[in-house]
Design an enzyme around this catalytic site. Structure first.
Site, PDB file in Angstrom:
ATOM      1  N   SER A  25     -12.462  -4.691   1.181  1.00 19.34           N
ATOM      2  CA  SER A  25     -13.898  -3.817  -0.012  1.00 19.34           C
ATOM      3  C   SER A  25     -15.525  -4.538   0.653  1.00 19.34           C
ATOM      4  CB  SER A  25     -14.161  -4.172  -1.090  1.00 19.34           C
ATOM      5  OG  SER A  25     -12.715  -3.960  -1.537  1.00 19.34           O
ATOM      6  N   PRO A  26     -15.462  -4.239   2.077  1.00 22.68           N
ATOM      7  CA  PRO A  26     -17.494  -4.393   1.823  1.00 22.68           C
ATOM      8  C   PRO A  26     -17.830  -3.737   2.259  1.00 22.68           C
ATOM      9  CG  PRO A  26     -16.006  -4.320   4.089  1.00 22.68           C
ATOM     10  CD  PRO A  26     -15.208  -4.067   3.599  1.00 22.68           C
ATOM     11  N   LEU A  27     -17.608  -2.535   1.998  1.00 22.93           N
ATOM     12  CA  LEU A  27     -18.694  -1.374   0.649  1.00 22.93           C
ATOM     13  C   LEU A  27     -18.240  -1.637  -0.716  1.00 22.93           C
ATOM     14  CD1 LEU A  27     -18.218   1.129   4.336  1.00 22.93           C
ATOM     15  CD2 LEU A  27     -20.308  -0.986   3.980  1.00 22.93           C
ATOM     16  N   GLY A  28     -17.877  -2.477  -1.339  1.00 20.62           N
ATOM     17  CA  GLY A  28     -18.321  -2.143  -2.699  1.00 20.62           C
ATOM     18  C   GLY A  28     -17.197  -1.334  -3.386  1.00 20.62           C
ATOM     19  N   ARG A  29     -15.694  -0.872  -1.885  1.00 21.74           N
ATOM     20  CA  ARG A  29     -15.319   0.293  -2.739  1.00 21.74           C
ATOM     21  C   ARG A  29     -16.137   1.361  -2.722  1.00 21.74           C
ATOM     22  NH1 ARG A  29     -13.319  -4.336  -5.314  1.00 21.74           N
ATOM     23  NH2 ARG A  29     -10.795  -5.273  -4.876  1.00 21.74           N
TER      24      ARG A  29
ATOM     25  N   TYR B  55       0.897  -1.676   0.133  1.00 21.78           N
ATOM     26  CA  TYR B  55      -0.586  -0.035  -0.475  1.00 21.78           C
ATOM     27  C   TYR B  55       0.731   1.356  -0.558  1.00 21.78           C
ATOM     28  CZ  TYR B  55      -3.585  -3.384   0.900  1.00 21.78           C
ATOM     29  OH  TYR B  55      -4.404  -4.364   1.474  1.00 21.78           O
TER      30      TYR B  55
ATOM     31  N   PHE C  42     -21.605   1.439  -1.320  1.00 23.51           N
ATOM     32  CA  PHE C  42     -22.783   1.376  -0.435  1.00 23.51           C
ATOM     33  C   PHE C  42     -22.453   2.622   1.005  1.00 23.51           C
ATOM     34  CE2 PHE C  42     -21.792  -3.336  -1.540  1.00 23.51           C
ATOM     35  CZ  PHE C  42     -22.804  -3.079  -1.179  1.00 23.51           C
TER      36      PHE C  42
ATOM     37  N   HIS D  77      -0.376 -12.163   0.433  1.00 26.57           N
ATOM     38  CA  HIS D  77      -0.817 -11.351  -0.058  1.00 26.57           C
ATOM     39  C   HIS D  77      -2.156 -11.731  -0.409  1.00 26.57           C
ATOM     40  CE1 HIS D  77      -1.792  -6.824  -0.673  1.00 26.57           C
ATOM     41  NE2 HIS D  77      -2.960  -6.943  -0.571  1.00 26.57           N
TER      42      HIS D  77
END
Length: 327
Positions: free
Chosen positions: A204-208, A56, A211, A125
Site C-alpha cells: 500500500s505505498p500509494l495509500g490504497r 486474496y 495518491f 501473512h
C-alpha cells in the site's frame, strides 16, 4: 527498469514489484481480462517481482496469476503468503493459523493454483500468537529443504519476532505497510530489518489509491476501503486536502503524485522494494517510471512538510485488523 537485491539471496528483483491483490480481492471493478493484460505488461516492463497470497479472493488471485506464470515462470520472482484464513464476512481481520499443519495444506494448495513447483518468497501473512514463531519458521524451513519454498519472509511482524525467527532460518524480507501516510515501522522494526540485511517490502505505498491525480474520496459500495478510518469522516476530508497539495507539488515537478510517493520510499534505502498494486496497464506504466525519479533532499523535506500539515489522516485499519499487526 532498475533492480535491487532481495535480502542476501543474491537475486535481483525490480525496484518496484507488482501487488496483485486488487485484481481479485477487496476492491470493486475487477476485470480478469485487463488484469491478465497488466501481468503481461509487467513482464514487458521488466517488473519481475509479483506479490499475491492465498487469502486474496480465497485463492482466486493465485489462480489468476497461474495463467501467466505457467508460461513465464523463469521470468518472475514470485511471492505468496499463508496464515490468514479467508472469511468473506471479514476481509480485514480474519482468522490466523500459523500451524505446521495449516502450512502444509496451504502451501500445496497454493502451488496447485499457481501452477508452479516452487514459490520464491513465501511469507507468514500474520504472526499467530497461539503458535511459537520458532515452530512456524521451522516448518517453513523444512519446505525450503524440499525446494518448494526458496526464501522465507514475514509480514507485519515485530522486531522481536523477526529476531527470533531469524535464529531458526534466514528471513529474507519483511512485508509491512509503509508509505508517506504510514511510517510506524521506522525505528525499531526498520533498524532490525537493516541490521539483518533483509529487504523491506512496503505494501500500500500509494495509500490504497489516495495518491492519484483524481482522488475524490468517492468509493463504490462493496469496496473494503469503506471500512478503513482513513476513508471516513473528518479523516477523509483531511486526506482529500492533503492530496490536493501533494498533487500541486507533483505538477510543479511535472510528474504524477503516485511517482512522488514511490520515489520517496525508494529514497529511504536500497533494500526497500515497494509493491504498488494495480489492475490496469495505464497505472502500471506510471508506477514503473517512478524508478527514474530521484528526489533531492530539499524535495523530500518539502513532501514530508506537506504531510505534517495534515495530521488527521486516521488509522490505516480498524482496531480489529490493527490488532493482528506488529506481533
Amino acid at each position: 527498469m532498475k533492480y535491487r537485491s532481495l535480502g542476501s539471496t543474491g537475486i535481483k528483483i525490480s525496484s518496484i514489484g507488482l501487488g496483485c491483490m486488487g485484481m481479485s480481492h477487496a476492491y470493486t471493478g475487477q476485470d480478469d481480462r485487463e488484469s491478465l493484460a497488466t501481468l503481461h505488461k509487467a513482464i514487458d516492463l521488466g517488473i519481475n517481482f509479483w506479490d499475491t497470497a492465498d487469502f486474496y479472493g480465497n485463492g482466486a488471485n493465485e489462480l489468476l496469476l497461474g495463467n501467466v506464470l505457467k508460461e513465464n515462470r523463469d521470468k518472475i520472482v514470485l511471492a505468496s503468503k499463508f496464515g490468514l484464513k479467508y472469511e468473506k464476512s471479514n476481509l480485514l481481520a480474519s482468522k490466523i493459523d500459523g500451524s505446521p499443519q495449516w502450512l502444509n495444506e496451504a502451501l500445496h494448495e497454493s502451488l496447485k493454483r499457481l501452477q508452479t513447483e516452487y514459490i520464491d518468497l513465501y511469507y507468514l501473512h500474520r504472526v499467530d500468537p497461539q503458535v511459537p514463531i520458532e515452530e512456524t519458521i521451522g516448518a517453513m524451513a523444512d519446505f525450503v529443504k524440499q525446494g518448494k519454498i526458496r526464501y522465507i519472509g514475514l509480514s507485519e511482524a515485530s522486531a522481536q519476532t523477526i529476531l527470533k525467527a531469524n535464529k531458526i532460518h534466514t528471513i529474507s524480507a519483511l512485508q509491512s505497510e509503509y508509505s508517506l501516510l504510514s511510517r510506524n515501522i521506522e525505528g525499531e522494526i526498520l533498524d532490525v530489518v537493516n541490521q539483518l540485511g533483509m529487504s523491506l517490502i512496503p505494501y500500500s505505498p500509494l495509500g490504497r489509491g489516495m495518491f492519484t491525480e483524481d482522488f475524490s474520496g468517492k468509493i463504490e459500495e462493496g469496496d473494503a476501503r469503506l471500512l478503513l478510518p482513513r476513508f471516513q469522516g473528518k479523516n477523509l476530508e483531511n486526506n482529500k486536502n492533503l492530496m490536493r497539495e501533494l498533487n500541486d507539488f507533483a505538477k510543479k515537478r511535472n510528474v504524477h503524485v503516485a511517482q512522488i510517493a514511490i520515489a520517496w520510499l525508494l529514497s529511504k534505502g536500497d533494500n526497500i522494494i515497494p509493491i504498488p498494486g494495480t489492475k490496469k496497464r495505464k497505472y502500471l506504466e506510471i508506477n514503473a517510471k517512478s524508478v527514474e525519479i530521484e528526489l533531492t533532499t530539499n524535495e523530500i523535506i518539502e513532501v514530508e512538510n506537506i504531510i505534517s500539515k495534515y495530521p488527521d489522516t486516521g488509522e490505516r485499519y480498524p482496531q480489529s485488523a490493527l490488532d493482528l499487526t506488529n506481533k
